[in-house]
Design an enzyme around this catalytic site. Structure first.
Site, PDB file in Angstrom:
ATOM      1  N   LYS A   1      60.475  63.917  87.876  1.00  0.00           N
ATOM      2  CA  LYS A   1      61.157  63.142  88.917  1.00  0.00           C
ATOM      3  C   LYS A   1      62.664  63.357  88.854  1.00  0.00           C
ATOM      4  O   LYS A   1      63.317  63.539  89.876  1.00  0.00           O
ATOM      5  CB  LYS A   1      60.809  61.666  88.783  1.00  0.00           C
ATOM      6  CG  LYS A   1      59.364  61.414  89.183  1.00  0.00           C
ATOM      7  CD  LYS A   1      59.069  59.970  89.475  1.00  0.00           C
ATOM      8  CE  LYS A   1      57.640  59.831  89.968  1.00  0.00           C
ATOM      9  NZ  LYS A   1      56.726  59.300  88.966  1.00  0.00           N
TER      10      LYS A   1
ATOM     11  N   LYS B   1      45.233  69.760  98.312  1.00  0.00           N
ATOM     12  CA  LYS B   1      44.711  68.544  97.693  1.00  0.00           C
ATOM     13  C   LYS B   1      45.002  67.351  98.613  1.00  0.00           C
ATOM     14  O   LYS B   1      46.116  67.232  99.121  1.00  0.00           O
ATOM     15  CB  LYS B   1      45.413  68.345  96.338  1.00  0.00           C
ATOM     16  CG  LYS B   1      45.093  67.035  95.683  1.00  0.00           C
ATOM     17  CD  LYS B   1      45.968  66.756  94.472  1.00  0.00           C
ATOM     18  CE  LYS B   1      45.699  65.373  94.035  1.00  0.00           C
ATOM     19  NZ  LYS B   1      46.493  64.451  93.541  1.00  0.00           N
TER      20      LYS B   1
ATOM     21  N   LYS C   1      48.419  61.178  99.692  1.00  0.00           N
ATOM     22  CA  LYS C   1      49.281  60.422 100.604  1.00  0.00           C
ATOM     23  C   LYS C   1      50.584  61.174 100.851  1.00  0.00           C
ATOM     24  O   LYS C   1      51.123  61.158 101.941  1.00  0.00           O
ATOM     25  CB  LYS C   1      49.600  59.046 100.023  1.00  0.00           C
ATOM     26  CG  LYS C   1      48.433  58.075 100.150  1.00  0.00           C
ATOM     27  CD  LYS C   1      48.804  56.694  99.664  1.00  0.00           C
ATOM     28  CE  LYS C   1      48.706  56.555  98.167  1.00  0.00           C
ATOM     29  NZ  LYS C   1      47.368  56.496  97.615  1.00  0.00           N
TER      30      LYS C   1
END
Ligand code: ADP
Ligand code: TRP
Length: 320
Positions: free
Chosen positions: A110, A189, A192
């Site tokens: 991240k 894949k 969301k």
């Protein structure tokens, strides 16, 4: 055997979530003493607004209860209803170095993308360790992406036990090898974050539209097709019996069978599969208060176990 798993509440579940995780979690209730919680403290690391967070929690509870979670078998609760976990986290924080946490993949990934982490995100693995150790969990089913968090948990538990005596059960991770990656409408894949999901619940018209948008190649209707290269077929396999799968494969190979036909067959199978769950969800939605009651009841049961562990931990570190 005590089996524990946690899930972050993060919006509308899709069939990737269902076949990759929810179905397994529900099946585990027959394999041991299952604990399943909705990880709302973890969700705070992304700063959702209060209404969104509460909404996501109750929706996830509804989803699991509709999909067959049986609360007489599974201790089902909201993480923040057992706040002892934050006390344990604070204590564990003093047994792990900053350098060690800086090497955690999910944190490094991240920050490498330019994300400015808050301290909650940095400590995410310590809270997860507290979740697992608080309930003396023996087996923790997780996805591949959580493997390192589990290693951190084991490391912390071993180190803590070496210093303070036998306080924690050392948990084993369980990564189901068989859990296949479910493809999304674009063939990547399903996720969301890729905007390619097929929700498990919702309006049939909208679901049909989503299924009709699945990307396929441009082989003409008349031509034979290879089922194993087709997303529609991959999704159909999740719902159909082996005979039905073989029948569809034969139609692909024979030609004169279009992707539109396969999509319609997939839509019908999926509707039939989720219909009883959708019905149950509609019933549960009529009485949201009783769903909150279910979570509170689960938290009471979880709290008994949490208190047992915390008594030992507080005494060991000198807080009692
Ligand atoms: P998303 O990628 O949609 O944000 P999450 O990362 O919240 O989904 O995943 C929640 C759970 O669902 C995890 O256990 C993950 O392994 C599982 N899961 C998500 N997408 C898939 C997929 N396409 N195939 C199989 N399992 C999946
Ligand atoms: N971090 C996990 C995930 O994103 C969720 C989680 C939080 C969890 N605490 C846990 C999973 C404890 C297993 C055990 O999927």
């Amino acid at each position: 055997m005590r089996i524990l798993s946690g899930i972050q509440p993060s919006g509308i579940p899709h069939i990737g979530n269902y076949f990759g995780m929810m179905k397994n979690a529900v099946e585990l209730q027959n394999k041991g003493e299952a604990f399943l919680f909705i990880a709302d403290y973890h969700s705070l690391t992304t700063n959702p607004d209060a209404e969104t967070l509460r909404g996501n929690v109750i929706n996830l509870a509804l989803d699991f209860l509709s999909c067959g979670l049986n609360v007489s078998k599974t201790v089902f609760f909201r993480q923040s209803d057992v706040p002892q976990v934050t006390e344990l986290m604070w204590i564990l924080n003093n047994n792990i170095t900053v350098g060690f946490l800086e090497r955690a993949h999910s944190y490094k990934d991240k920050t490498a993308k330019g994300f400015v982490p808050n301290n909650g995100l940095f400590s995410y693995p310590v809270l997860m360790a507290a979740d697992i150790l608080l309930y003396q969990s023996e087996l923790v089913p997780v996805g591949k992406d959580q493997k390192q968090h589990l290693e951190i948990t084991r490391d912390l538990a071993i180190r803590f036990n070496n210093t303070y005596g036998d306080i924690f059960t050392i948990p084993e991770g369980f990564i189901p090898e068989t859990s296949a990656v479910v493809p999304g409408t674009d063939g990547q894949k399903m996720s969301k974050s890729y905007n390619n999901t097929i929700p498990i619940f919702g309006n049939p018209k909208a679901q049909r539209k989503t299924i009709m948008s699945i990307v396929s190649d441009s082989t003409p209707m008349e031509d034979p097709k290879d089922p194993d290269k087709c997303n529609i077929f991959a999704l159909y396999k999740l719902f159909a019996t082996p005979d039905e799968v073989a029948e569809m494969a034969a139609r692909y190979r024979a030609g004169n069978y279009g992707y539109g036909h396969a999509k319609q067959a997939l839509f019908e199978k999926m509707q039939a599969y989720f219909a009883p769950m959708q019905e149950r969800r509609n019933e549960l939605e009529k009485d949201i208060d009783s769903v909150w009651d279910i979570l509170r009841e689960g938290a009471k049961r979880a709290s008994v176990e949490a208190d047992k562990t915390m008594e030992k931990v507080r005494a060991a570190v000198g807080l009692r």
